[in-house]
Design a protein around this motif. Structure first.
Motif, PDB file in Angstrom:
ATOM      1  N   ARG A  15       6.253   1.198   2.531  1.00 51.22           N
ATOM      2  CA  ARG A  15       6.180   2.566   3.035  1.00 51.22           C
ATOM      3  C   ARG A  15       5.876   2.599   4.507  1.00 51.22           C
ATOM      4  N   TRP A  16       6.170   3.720   5.074  1.00 48.64           N
ATOM      5  CA  TRP A  16       5.973   3.916   6.499  1.00 48.64           C
ATOM      6  C   TRP A  16       4.484   4.151   6.792  1.00 48.64           C
ATOM      7  N   GLY A  17       4.018   3.817   7.967  1.00 42.51           N
ATOM      8  CA  GLY A  17       2.687   4.247   8.398  1.00 42.51           C
ATOM      9  C   GLY A  17       1.605   3.177   8.369  1.00 42.51           C
ATOM     10  N   MET A  18       1.975   1.905   8.180  1.00 42.54           N
ATOM     11  CA  MET A  18       0.961   0.854   8.168  1.00 42.54           C
ATOM     12  C   MET A  18       0.817   0.271   9.591  1.00 42.54           C
ATOM     13  N   GLY A  19      -0.384  -0.240   9.896  1.00 47.63           N
ATOM     14  CA  GLY A  19      -0.626  -0.809  11.216  1.00 47.63           C
ATOM     15  C   GLY A  19       0.301  -1.985  11.500  1.00 47.63           C
ATOM     16  N   SER A  20       0.399  -2.909  10.541  1.00 46.04           N
ATOM     17  CA  SER A  20       1.329  -4.027  10.694  1.00 46.04           C
ATOM     18  C   SER A  20       1.813  -4.460   9.318  1.00 46.04           C
ATOM     19  N   TYR A  21       2.966  -5.128   9.332  1.00 50.89           N
ATOM     20  CA  TYR A  21       3.589  -5.546   8.073  1.00 50.89           C
ATOM     21  C   TYR A  21       3.823  -7.048   8.079  1.00 50.89           C
ATOM     22  N   VAL A  22       3.626  -7.669   6.912  1.00 51.56           N
ATOM     23  CA  VAL A  22       4.060  -9.051   6.730  1.00 51.56           C
ATOM     24  C   VAL A  22       4.983  -9.071   5.525  1.00 51.56           C
ATOM     25  N   CYS A  23       6.161  -9.668   5.682  1.00 45.09           N
ATOM     26  CA  CYS A  23       7.090  -9.781   4.545  1.00 45.09           C
ATOM     27  C   CYS A  23       7.909 -11.042   4.727  1.00 45.09           C
ATOM     28  N   THR A  24       8.764 -11.369   3.769  1.00 42.88           N
ATOM     29  CA  THR A  24       9.582 -12.581   3.891  1.00 42.88           C
ATOM     30  C   THR A  24      10.576 -12.392   5.029  1.00 42.88           C
ATOM     31  N   ASN A  25      11.021 -13.523   5.576  1.00 40.02           N
ATOM     32  CA  ASN A  25      11.997 -13.447   6.678  1.00 40.02           C
ATOM     33  C   ASN A  25      13.216 -12.630   6.270  1.00 40.02           C
ATOM     34  N   ALA A  26      13.646 -12.820   5.019  1.00 44.68           N
ATOM     35  CA  ALA A  26      14.848 -12.126   4.552  1.00 44.68           C
ATOM     36  C   ALA A  26      14.627 -10.629   4.434  1.00 44.68           C
ATOM     37  N   SER A  27      13.370 -10.212   4.317  1.00 45.77           N
ATOM     38  CA  SER A  27      13.087  -8.777   4.182  1.00 45.77           C
ATOM     39  C   SER A  27      12.938  -8.082   5.530  1.00 45.77           C
ATOM     40  N   VAL A  28      12.778  -8.858   6.598  1.00 44.55           N
ATOM     41  CA  VAL A  28      12.470  -8.251   7.892  1.00 44.55           C
ATOM     42  C   VAL A  28      13.530  -7.225   8.304  1.00 44.55           C
ATOM     43  N   SER A  29      14.814  -7.641   8.209  1.00 48.35           N
ATOM     44  CA  SER A  29      15.868  -6.719   8.657  1.00 48.35           C
ATOM     45  C   SER A  29      15.918  -5.476   7.761  1.00 48.35           C
ATOM     46  N   ILE A  30      15.602  -5.643   6.489  1.00 49.63           N
ATOM     47  CA  ILE A  30      15.605  -4.502   5.563  1.00 49.63           C
ATOM     48  C   ILE A  30      14.489  -3.533   5.943  1.00 49.63           C
ATOM     49  N   LEU A  31      13.309  -4.077   6.189  1.00 47.98           N
ATOM     50  CA  LEU A  31      12.186  -3.206   6.564  1.00 47.98           C
ATOM     51  C   LEU A  31      12.445  -2.506   7.891  1.00 47.98           C
TER      52      LEU A  31
ATOM     53  N   PRO B  40       0.816  -1.212   0.000  1.00 51.36           N
ATOM     54  CA  PRO B  40       0.000   0.000   0.000  1.00 51.36           C
ATOM     55  C   PRO B  40       0.854   1.268   0.000  1.00 51.36           C
ATOM     56  N   TRP B  41       0.333   2.330  -0.627  1.00 53.52           N
ATOM     57  CA  TRP B  41       1.048   3.611  -0.620  1.00 53.52           C
ATOM     58  C   TRP B  41       0.351   4.645   0.266  1.00 53.52           C
ATOM     59  N   LYS B  42      -0.764   4.231   0.865  1.00 51.14           N
ATOM     60  CA  LYS B  42      -1.397   5.080   1.872  1.00 51.14           C
ATOM     61  C   LYS B  42      -1.599   4.237   3.136  1.00 51.14           C
ATOM     62  N   PRO B  43      -1.680   4.892   4.308  1.00 48.41           N
ATOM     63  CA  PRO B  43      -1.769   4.124   5.561  1.00 48.41           C
ATOM     64  C   PRO B  43      -2.966   3.173   5.584  1.00 48.41           C
ATOM     65  N   VAL B  44      -2.718   1.904   5.940  1.00 49.84           N
ATOM     66  CA  VAL B  44      -3.775   0.895   6.080  1.00 49.84           C
ATOM     67  C   VAL B  44      -3.454   0.064   7.319  1.00 49.84           C
ATOM     68  N   ALA B  45      -4.379  -0.804   7.682  1.00 47.35           N
ATOM     69  CA  ALA B  45      -4.173  -1.594   8.895  1.00 47.35           C
ATOM     70  C   ALA B  45      -3.164  -2.715   8.660  1.00 47.35           C
ATOM     71  N   LYS B  46      -3.425  -3.536   7.635  1.00 45.57           N
ATOM     72  CA  LYS B  46      -2.573  -4.716   7.415  1.00 45.57           C
ATOM     73  C   LYS B  46      -1.904  -4.629   6.043  1.00 45.57           C
ATOM     74  N   ALA B  47      -0.580  -4.617   6.068  1.00 46.96           N
ATOM     75  CA  ALA B  47       0.151  -4.504   4.802  1.00 46.96           C
ATOM     76  C   ALA B  47       1.006  -5.743   4.574  1.00 46.96           C
ATOM     77  N   PHE B  48       0.850  -6.349   3.380  1.00 50.04           N
ATOM     78  CA  PHE B  48       1.749  -7.429   2.962  1.00 50.04           C
ATOM     79  C   PHE B  48       2.693  -6.806   1.937  1.00 50.04           C
ATOM     80  N   ILE B  49       3.995  -7.041   2.148  1.00 52.05           N
ATOM     81  CA  ILE B  49       4.989  -6.292   1.377  1.00 52.05           C
ATOM     82  C   ILE B  49       5.789  -7.236   0.482  1.00 52.05           C
ATOM     83  N   THR B  50       5.899  -6.885  -0.814  1.00 52.00           N
ATOM     84  CA  THR B  50       6.656  -7.745  -1.733  1.00 52.00           C
ATOM     85  C   THR B  50       8.155  -7.616  -1.512  1.00 52.00           C
ATOM     86  N   HIS B  51       8.637  -6.356  -1.308  1.00 53.08           N
ATOM     87  CA  HIS B  51      10.087  -6.200  -1.092  1.00 53.08           C
ATOM     88  C   HIS B  51      10.375  -4.836  -0.475  1.00 53.08           C
TER      89      HIS B  51
END
Lengths: 526, 356
Positions: B59-75, B41-52
């Motif tokens: 983007r900043w401002g989401m309620g929670s994020y889900v991403c791959t384990n390898a992306s966690v440290s990057i995010l 998402p590019w606007k604030p939302v509650a649940k964000a699933f992130i490709t990379h």
């Protein structure tokens, strides 16, 4: 083509002039004479004759790559260069051909008279045999316009290094009417006598615009001032009773101006005059528009001669009695020139007068009258100056009057080419006529790359309609345009035609409603 | 404004129609109404699933994020203290009956395509991707689906990449040549993805590799999470310029436009980007050399990837979207253009400054 492609690659992979010169010197040291000669020809705007139309090339590139024509055209709009677009869509080469540059040029030249099928076969063969860079160059040889980051000036420097001769001499030798078919490397650059070709002009001396305060030029006594006229800078030659007229763009325009050519045959043997070809009638200059009717005409009718009469406004004398006098002082050269003009007493040869002035202030006052005299301002030249080659600072300066300006609204935008491909850089502007916008000028220079980027983003988001590479946009952006002159014109919807319009600045402070009106423009008409 | 019999404008009506589908574009991101989850998402939302982890997707401002384990440290590195849940590639996650699964996209470390399945209907959101294996990102895996959402950054037939080994060879050769002339080589690249790709693939026996602060910070985050990056030296202000002679510096494009490069005295500048394929783009940047290296699919890879999904419906996002979808329509796909806030590869990105 390999050597030439290597040269191209080296030039592509540097942004430094010295590296480019070194690459060229290396090439000149290695290549054979015919490749050298063609290289010189290409970088001095002597392109081989076109033997295949670009519409065929587009069609065949589409066929060979399997990219449909609409997609090919879209790609071309983005890439901004046809030769490059073709080289990028074609499949990888499947064979090799070690021909060198001049052989490939001969190959292309040989396709002039043959049938379409034969041309196609030949082009396909080349495309299959050449790698990416070589293909691009091969296509450029067909489409012309060889602008790949090597200027004539840069090449002159490289040749000067390669042959250990001064750049002035090289520049002079490269002037004139030669083609790779009419001469060879030896004759062009090495033979003792430069002027085996009686038509050969000298390199033009060009001036920069005054940068600082005019007083900084120092003692006014050391300078002469002449009016700067708005015609075509030219060199008129009389040698062995034959006359030649060269334009500054190194085009032979003898036939376009027969009245000057006729006059020139009566000049003393071995005379070369630098001057302005100028529309002129009853002792006063005509606007550039009058001259424009004559430009590009090989045959001039009697009617046109009468409608748009021209003279040579003589500035300088470069050759006197067969002797190159460019190293003499301007004062000496002007004395000799005045004598020639006086002796000939011909209506198409007019001496450009030196304007007398006591100090810079009086000259500045006088400059304000430029427009009413049909002049663009002054040329300032040091009395002691020799006639140099090319654009040099110091001895000569242009001191033009400030341009006219007008605030206009952008209506159309077109993608640029080459370095500016994929940016919108060419714009059509309009002013208000009542409550409607009427287009009156195109302009494409004067903004920074950053501004072009911003405008490109605007165009993408505000396009109303697309016509190929041109987009009509919402009339929102206002620009201040500068231009040198204005004339009535029936050809333009607005009824006016501008001379040298360019963008002065982006008026971010102005909404479209505050742009100028057509009446404001028309008020500037002479 | 025209309204239909239910009093909706045509745009509202279309959005309503779209909302009934498994995924839709709701102006905030790619939305799954059944799961109430937004993807990238590019606007604030509650649940964000992130490709990379690139800033136009995460983007900043989401309620929670889900991403791959390898992306966690990057995010974490890029977004600071936010609520993040990591998931393994191939592991299914159920949200209100909808199954979400992450598959490698080959774009950058940790990048994923997200497969969304519900009641026999399957969509794949691919984010950004490339097919060639760069040796450091998890290699792209084709995922079968009915509807595929694809980028089109380089969706023109003029953008076809040479094999990456050739590009690394060119970089090494250029570096050695500059080194022989006593010059520093600077290559600009994205701080996440291309920078590491270059670090891993250049010949470290030629000389020392230095990095700009923004890149070094990303490297630190990646090393901390166990990515085996080769050694690099942070180009800090207190290094003497003599230390750089003959070295290669990897910098962000915004750094090169600033005073930062002054410390290198005599240097040559290269740009690593897919846009370098076209001469005009390179000449405009006044760089010495362009290296055609991209973390995005080229023309052939885009077409190949789409064919491998066996999808019949394609949504085309950021890039040459109109041209590319027209091409897909001619190939028999049901292709549509959709506007998003994704940017793809930018030649003049300023995103790096925020994380420097």
């Amino acid at each position: 083509m390999k050597q030439f492609a290597q040269l191209f690659r080296k030039v592509e992979e540097t942004n430094k002039t010295n590296d480019k010169v070194d690459a060229l010197v290396h090439f000149f040291n290695e290549a054979d004479d015919s490749d050298k000669l063609w290289t010189i020809a290409l970088f001095s705007h002597r392109r081989p004759r076109r033997t295949i139309t670009t519409s065929f090339l587009r069609e065949w590139a589409s066929e060979m790559s399997g990219v449909p024509t609409w997609l090919f055209e879209e790609s071309y709009h983005i890439v901004g260069d046809l030769a490059e677009t073709i080289s990028l869509v074609l499949p990888n080469p499947t064979q090799k051909d070690e021909r060198n540059l001049s052989d490939w040029i001969e190959y292309i030249q040989g396709l002039r008279e043959v049938e379409e099928e034969e041309k196609k076969r030949a082009v396909f063969y080349a495309w299959k045999s050449l790698n990416q860079d070589e293909r691009f160059l091969f296509n450029k040889l067909i489409t012309g316009g060889f602008r790949i980051g090597i200027s004539q000036k840069l090449m002159t420097r490289a040749l000067s290094k390669h042959l250990d001769k001064p750049t002035n001499e090289i520049a002079h030798r490269l002037m004139g009417n030669w083609t790779p078919d009419s001469t060879d490397f030896q004759q062009l650059l090495l033979d003792d006598s430069i002027s085996s070709d009686t038509s050969k002009p000298y390199p033009f001396y060009l001036a920069y615009a005054v940068e600082e305060k005019i007083e900084d030029l120092g003692d006014p006594d050391e300078w002469t001032a002449e009016w700067k006229w708005d015609g075509i800078r030219g060199q008129v030659i009389c040698r062995e009773s034959e006359s030649f007229i060269w334009s500054r763009g190194e085009e032979l325009v003898t036939d376009t101006f027969p009245e000057i050519a006729m006059m020139a045959t009566k000049l003393p043997e071995g005379t070369v005059i630098d001057g302005e070809i100028l529309g002129y009638e009853n002792g006063s200059p005509l606007s550039f528009q009058a001259l424009q009717k004559r430009i590009g005409r090989k045959k001039v009718t009697k009617k046109l001669l009468k409608e748009a009469p021209v003279v040579l406004m003589a500035y300088d004398l470069l050759e006197c009695k067969g002797e190159d006098i460019r190293n003499q002082s301007l004062e000496e050269r002007r004395l000799k020139l005045a004598e020639i003009v006086q002796d000939l007493q011909h209506p198409t040869l007019v001496l450009s007068e030196s304007v007398k002035f006591q100090n810079w202030e009086t000259l500045a006052e006088l400059r304000k009258t430029s427009r009413e005299r049909g002049a663009e301002g002054f040329m300032l030249k040091k009395k002691a100056s020799p006639y140099l080659s090319g654009r040099k600072k110091g001895d000569w300066w242009k001191w033009k009057v400030d341009p006219y300006t007008i605030d206009a609204v952008m209506l159309y935008a077109q993608r640029g080419h080459g370095r500016r491909s994929s940016l919108y850089t060419d714009f059509t502007f309009a002013v208000w006529n009542g409550d409607r916008l009427v287009t009156f000028a195109k302009a494409y220079s004067g903004l920074t790359d950053k501004e072009f980027k911003e405008i490109t983003a605007f165009v993408k988001n505000n396009t109303i309609e697309r016509f190929g590479p041109v987009s009509s946009v919402k009339p929102e952006l206002v620009f201040e345009l500068a231009f040198e002159g204005i004339q009535e014109s029936k050809r333009h919807k607005s009824g006016v035609a501008l001379r040298f319009p360019r963008i002065k600045r982006w008026r971010r402070d102005k909404p479209a409603s505050e742009a100028n009106h057509l009446e404001d423009l028309k008020a500037l008409l002479p | 404004m025209k309204k239909d019999d239910r009093g909706r404008t045509s745009r509202q009506a279309r959005r309503y129609q779209d909302m009934k589908r498994l995924l839709s574009f709701d102006g905030k991101g790619i939305y799954c109404a059944q799961a109430d989850v937004h993807i990238d998402p590019w606007k604030p939302v509650a649940k964000a699933f992130i490709t990379h982890g690139h800033s136009d997707h995460a983007r900043w401002g989401m309620g929670s994020y889900v991403c791959t384990n390898a992306s966690v440290s990057i995010l974490k590195h890029r977004l600071g203290k936010v609520k993040i849940h990591g998931i393994a590639y191939g592991e299914a996650m159920m949200v209100n009956g909808v199954e979400f699964t992450f598959f490698p996209a080959g774009h950058v470390i940790g990048s994923a395509q997200i497969r969304v399945s519900y009641k026999g209907e399957t969509w794949v959101v691919s984010g950004d991707y490339k097919l060639s294996n760069d040796g450091i990102s998890e290699a792209f895996e084709p995922v079968k689906c009915h509807t595929f959402i694809t980028e089109s950054t380089f969706g023109l037939p003029v953008y076809r990449w040479d094999p990456q080994e050739q590009i690394y060879d060119r970089m090494n050769t250029w570096w050695k040549k500059n080194q022989a002339e006593g010059k520093v080589s600077i290559i600009t690249a994205y701080s996440l993805g291309k920078a590491q790709r270059i670090i891993q693939n250049l010949d470290h026996s030629v000389g020392k590799i230095f990095t700009h602060g923004a890149i070094e910070a990303t490297n630190r985050a990646l090393r901390a999470s166990g990515v085996p990056l080769l050694d690099t030296t942070h180009a800090t202000a207190n290094l003497d310029y003599k230390e750089y002679a003959g070295g290669l510096v990897i910098a962000t494009s915004s750094a090169v436009n600033s005073n930062w490069t002054k410390k290198f005295k005599d240097f040559r500048l290269g740009i690593a980007s897919g846009w370098m394929q076209v001469r005009g783009a390179r000449r405009r940047r006044a760089a010495d050399i362009g290296f055609v290296l991209s973390d995005h699919a080229d023309w052939n890879e885009l077409n190949q990837a789409i064919a491998l999904t066996e999808a019949s419906e394609i949504y085309v996002t950021h890039g040459f979207s109109e041209i590319f979808s027209q091409h897909l329509i001619e190939q028999g796909y049901d292709a549509k253009v959709v506007k998003t806030a994704f940017e793809g590869e930018q030649l003049d990105s300023t995103e790096e400054e925020k994380v420097a």
